[in-house]
Design an enzyme around this catalytic site. Structure first.
Site, PDB file in Angstrom:
ATOM      1  NE  ARG A 192      57.351 -30.932  32.922  1.00  0.00           N
ATOM      2  CZ  ARG A 192      56.164 -31.275  32.426  1.00  0.00           C
ATOM      3  NH1 ARG A 192      55.204 -30.365  32.263  1.00  0.00           N
ATOM      4  NH2 ARG A 192      55.920 -32.534  32.086  1.00  0.00           N
ATOM      5  CB  CYS A 246      53.489 -29.636  25.345  1.00  0.00           C
ATOM      6  SG  CYS A 246      51.866 -30.371  25.095  1.00  0.00           S
TER       7      CYS A 246
END
Length: 285
Positions: A183, A241
């Site tokens: 990611r 995050c």
């Protein structure tokens, strides 16, 4: 309270020894990512540590004025929510997760610290370790014991979008991203739209700080993980995050390693990716 890792953690044995202590409050702060299709409250209702209350981050950690999930609320709302759970002045708060030490247990730990409650610890290994050791659980509701909570927000522990954007140029702080490497590198479609990472940020997946049983690794192992990611624990750090939850695992890891003032980018990638002009990089750090 002693623990070989940190003053931010307690062992299952410590909690078992203090389960009925009048100045200890136990909190189940479990949370599941949307893709997991699980309801943490349902699991709490079926099985929790005796005396635990449920800390719903999608409710308590929710700024109604923000379109993003579980954004930090203001001090008044936070105080009103947590005091109804019996969390407040003069008590030690022990937070656990249904998934080990990580995720929302660390988010609740960070939030309470942000609002000035420093006598808060995470149960190392969480509910899985507790159950594996044959310790008691119950489905009985915990009677509310409302307690006054004095909120004193520490802005140093929180970063907002404009501060992170400015830091892309100044590089005064190291932005460390807790998401999985694919990611971060932009190799997969991202649930928030844009794929990639904030320019200049570092990647340290939160899972690298945890053992297979959900407990935190040793301080030396955690330091080694930060070093391998290129992060200097002696310099300012901001954790990020997907939506501000697993970033708090990095904050806890740094705390265990002696760096106790790590800030968290509250909006994290959910905010960055959905803000039109945000610069994005792909590939490795």
């Amino acid at each position: 309270m002693t623990n070989p890792l940190s003053d931010a953690l307690v062992s299952t044995q410590w909690l078992a020894d203090h389960l009925d202590a009048p100045d200890v409050r136990i909190v189940d702060a479990s949370w599941y990512m949307p893709a997991e299709n699980k309801n943490a409250r349902d699991f709490y209702d079926a099985e929790h540590i005796p005396g635990a209350v449920f800390f719903d981050i999608d409710d308590i950690a929710a700024d109604d004025s923000a379109p993003l999930p579980h954004m930090m609320p203001d001090a008044i709302k936070f105080s009103a929510k947590v005091r109804k759970l019996g969390l407040g002045d003069g008590v030690r708060v022990v937070v656990y997760s249904q998934k080990g030490s990580a995720l929302a247990a660390c988010r609740a730990w960070w939030m309470l610290r942000h609002f000035g409650h420093h006598d808060v610890v995470v149960l190392d290994g969480g509910l899985p370790k507790w159950i594996a050791e044959g310790r008691p659980v119950t489905d009985a509701p915990t009677p509310p014991r409302e307690r006054h909570f004095t909120a004193r927000a520490n802005s140093f522990l929180l970063r907002e979008y404009d501060q992170v954007l400015s830091n892309v140029k100044t590089k005064r702080e190291q932005l460390v991203d807790a998401r999985a490497g694919e990611r971060f590198r932009g190799e997969v479609d991202d649930p928030w739209g844009k794929s990639g990472h904030v320019p200049g940020s570092y990647n340290l997946p939160f899972t690298e700080l945890l053992n297979a049983d959900g407990t935190f690794k040793s301080a030396d192992e955690i330091k080694a993980a930060f070093d391998a990611a290129g992060v200097d624990l002696n310099k300012p750090i901001v954790a990020s995050c997907g939506s501000g939850v697993t970033a708090c695992v990095l904050a806890m890891g740094a705390y265990i390693s002696g760096h106790k003032q790590v800030a968290v980018y509250d909006g994290s990638w959910a905010e960055w990716a959905t803000t039109e002009d945000s610069p994005v990089d792909t590939g490795p750090a």
